[in-house]
Scaffold this motif. Structure first.
Motif, PDB file in Angstrom:
ATOM      1  N   PHE A  50      21.204  36.104  34.300  1.00 46.02           N
ATOM      2  CA  PHE A  50      21.735  36.177  32.938  1.00 46.02           C
ATOM      3  C   PHE A  50      21.168  35.062  32.061  1.00 46.02           C
ATOM      4  O   PHE A  50      20.944  35.260  30.864  1.00 46.02           O
ATOM      5  CB  PHE A  50      23.262  36.131  32.967  1.00 46.02           C
ATOM      6  CG  PHE A  50      23.886  37.441  33.327  1.00 46.02           C
ATOM      7  CD1 PHE A  50      23.875  38.501  32.438  1.00 46.02           C
ATOM      8  CD2 PHE A  50      24.458  37.635  34.571  1.00 46.02           C
ATOM      9  CE1 PHE A  50      24.429  39.729  32.766  1.00 46.02           C
ATOM     10  CE2 PHE A  50      25.020  38.844  34.915  1.00 46.02           C
ATOM     11  CZ  PHE A  50      25.003  39.904  34.016  1.00 46.02           C
ATOM     12  N   ASP A  54      19.222  35.961  28.667  1.00 43.53           N
ATOM     13  CA  ASP A  54      19.586  35.372  27.377  1.00 43.53           C
ATOM     14  C   ASP A  54      18.366  34.783  26.689  1.00 43.53           C
ATOM     15  O   ASP A  54      18.172  34.954  25.482  1.00 43.53           O
ATOM     16  CB  ASP A  54      20.651  34.288  27.570  1.00 43.53           C
ATOM     17  CG  ASP A  54      22.027  34.847  27.895  1.00 43.53           C
ATOM     18  OD1 ASP A  54      22.277  36.031  27.589  1.00 43.53           O
ATOM     19  OD2 ASP A  54      22.857  34.104  28.461  1.00 43.53           O
ATOM     20  N   ARG A  63      24.816  42.591  29.463  1.00 41.51           N
ATOM     21  CA  ARG A  63      26.235  42.292  29.704  1.00 41.51           C
ATOM     22  C   ARG A  63      27.131  43.480  29.353  1.00 41.51           C
ATOM     23  O   ARG A  63      28.117  43.746  30.030  1.00 41.51           O
ATOM     24  CB  ARG A  63      26.664  41.073  28.892  1.00 41.51           C
ATOM     25  CG  ARG A  63      26.254  39.738  29.488  1.00 41.51           C
ATOM     26  CD  ARG A  63      26.754  38.599  28.596  1.00 41.51           C
ATOM     27  NE  ARG A  63      26.533  37.299  29.217  1.00 41.51           N
ATOM     28  CZ  ARG A  63      25.399  36.644  29.182  1.00 41.51           C
ATOM     29  NH1 ARG A  63      24.362  37.174  28.540  1.00 41.51           N
ATOM     30  NH2 ARG A  63      25.273  35.469  29.773  1.00 41.51           N
ATOM     31  N   TYR A  68      31.567  43.357  36.121  1.00 41.92           N
ATOM     32  CA  TYR A  68      31.827  41.972  36.528  1.00 41.92           C
ATOM     33  C   TYR A  68      32.803  41.983  37.694  1.00 41.92           C
ATOM     34  O   TYR A  68      33.992  42.211  37.529  1.00 41.92           O
ATOM     35  CB  TYR A  68      32.369  41.165  35.346  1.00 41.92           C
ATOM     36  CG  TYR A  68      31.415  41.159  34.188  1.00 41.92           C
ATOM     37  CD1 TYR A  68      30.319  40.318  34.185  1.00 41.92           C
ATOM     38  CD2 TYR A  68      31.581  42.042  33.125  1.00 41.92           C
ATOM     39  CE1 TYR A  68      29.409  40.332  33.142  1.00 41.92           C
ATOM     40  CE2 TYR A  68      30.685  42.069  32.075  1.00 41.92           C
ATOM     41  CZ  TYR A  68      29.599  41.215  32.087  1.00 41.92           C
ATOM     42  OH  TYR A  68      28.703  41.237  31.056  1.00 41.92           O
ATOM     43  N   ASN A  98      27.478  31.277  33.777  1.00 42.58           N
ATOM     44  CA  ASN A  98      27.270  32.703  33.542  1.00 42.58           C
ATOM     45  C   ASN A  98      27.995  33.486  34.624  1.00 42.58           C
ATOM     46  O   ASN A  98      28.343  32.936  35.680  1.00 42.58           O
ATOM     47  CB  ASN A  98      25.781  33.061  33.549  1.00 42.58           C
ATOM     48  CG  ASN A  98      25.148  33.002  32.175  1.00 42.58           C
ATOM     49  OD1 ASN A  98      25.644  33.616  31.228  1.00 42.58           O
ATOM     50  ND2 ASN A  98      24.066  32.244  32.043  1.00 42.58           N
TER      51      ASN A  98
END
Length: 393
Positions: A50, A54, A63, A68, A98
């Motif tokens: 992640f 980003d 995301r 998750y 993250n």
């Protein structure tokens, strides 16, 4: 502004294209298939992935598609005993900055592809399989990608992101065919509605047994369950996506405990792969040519880091090429030096995880269970910190 050629339009190739174009260079991505698509089922993304996403500008899009999960859960596959679990919520996210998530490969690929298609400096070209390269093409400071058709595409640098059987690597490293691991993995993706409610766990769960293990987790926003069962069967020939009969898959795991067996029996339309990797190598570059992702460091799936490491590569090589073309040779060497040790360690750890953690039997399995069950969450975080906590900038 330089012209960069990338061989391979998978996750690593598109990520590198997006990063390099972000530094102002023109990029041409050469993909062997007609369409830019990503095959495969589920993958795991650690915080390091992640962080890279980003930096590439697509973290938010990935995301929005991710699941998750609450924990990584390790089970004894024969007894059904819950051996250990690593929580992935509050303390974990605070430490590593993250989340940890699971996705379909397309959930990573499509945001990268959309970003590349929208970027004015990126050209995506299908039906363009790269079979070799020539340094010094059309001048001493140029390199040419050689296509199967005989056409040559010339630029200021070439990045080989063309996978485990990379033609660029074959010319650069000359190390032959990939190493066959002797492990066969069977994969299936099923609708979550077929899974009994009491087995719809928001976890990555691994059931370990003698010379086998079985992993499952939700993907597709929780709409599907990804199943992956691996057998250490001494397979000697590479197999890619071969259909496997359901009865055969079930017969391969007779020792599986009741709960895990219920989940395995849900699988449909199984396909088989014989897992391959390569030994780490010290040389990733040849003048204006460099390797990336599976072309540089193909690894077994057991550390769940293949895509993560390719994304890291993409950020590092993009930053390395934030310079004038005359500096590319030196900068690419610096990129290789920066990435070699970390990726080699990950390759070797992935191999050892299969041998020491996932497949032991008898007393070795009992010793493993005792070791894992004695670890606190903090101690587990310490063990993965070198991998999950990488910050590239």
């Amino acid at each position: 502004m330089a012209n960069i050629i990338i061989a391979g339009g998978g996750i690593g190739g598109l990520a590198a294209a997006l990063g390099i174009a972000g530094h102002g260079h023109r990029v041409t991505v050469l993909e062997r298939r007609n369409d830019f698509t990503e095959l495969g089922a589920g993958i795991q993304l650690g915080p390091n992935a992640f962080h890279a996403l980003d930096l590439l500008g697509v973290g938010a899009q990935v995301r929005s598609r991710a699941v998750y999960i609450d924990e990584l859960r390790f089970m004894d596959g024969t007894t059904g005993e819950r051996v250990a679990s690593m929580p992935l919520t509050g303390e974990y996210r605070a430490r590593f900055g993250n989340p940890y998530a699971v996705v379909q490969r397309s959930d990573v690929y499509e945001p990268l592809l959309e970003g590349c298609r929208a970027h004015p400096l990126i050209r995506l070209r299908g039906t363009s399989p790269v079979v070799s390269y020539e340094n010094g093409g059309r001048g001493p400071d140029r390199v040419s990608a050689v296509l199967a058709s005989g056409e040559r595409i010339t630029g200021d640098a070439l990045i080989g992101a063309d996978g485990i059987r990379s033609a660029v690597r074959r010319r650069l490293v000359r190390d032959g065919e990939p190493r066959v691991s002797g492990h066969t993995i069977y994969r299936s993706v099923i609708p979550m509605e077929l899974v009994p409610e009491e087995l719809r766990w928001n976890t990555v769960t691994l059931w370990a047994g003698p010379k086998w293990h079985f992993v499952h987790y939700p993907i597709g926003g929780g709409a599907f369950l990804n199943l992956a069962a691996t057998r250490d069967d001494a397979a000697r020939e590479a197999v890619v996506g071969k259909p496997a009969a359901r009865a055969h898959v079930l017969d391969e795991f007779p020792e599986l405990g009741d709960t895990a067996r219920r989940l395995l029996e849900l699988g449909r339309d199984w396909k088989a792969w014989v897992l391959c990797d390569r030994d780490p190598v010290d040389v990733w570059t040849d003048g204006r040519v460099a390797l990336l992702g599976d072309a540089a460091h193909p690894m077994l799936q057991y550390a769940a880091q293949g895509a993560c490491q390719a994304l890291e590569d993409a950020v590092v090589i993009a930053d390395a090429l934030d310079c004038a073309a005359e500096d590319f040779v030196q900068r690419l060497e610096k990129y290789g030096a920066e990435r070699r040790e970390r990726t080699a360690r990950t390759q070797l750890v992935a191999r050892e995880m299969g041998r020491q953690l996932y497949h032991p039997a008898g007393e070795e399995a009992r010793a493993r269970n005792a070791m894992l069950s004695g670890l606190t969450a903090g101690e587990m975080y310490d063990k993965v910190a070198w991998l999950h906590g990488e910050k590239l900038r």
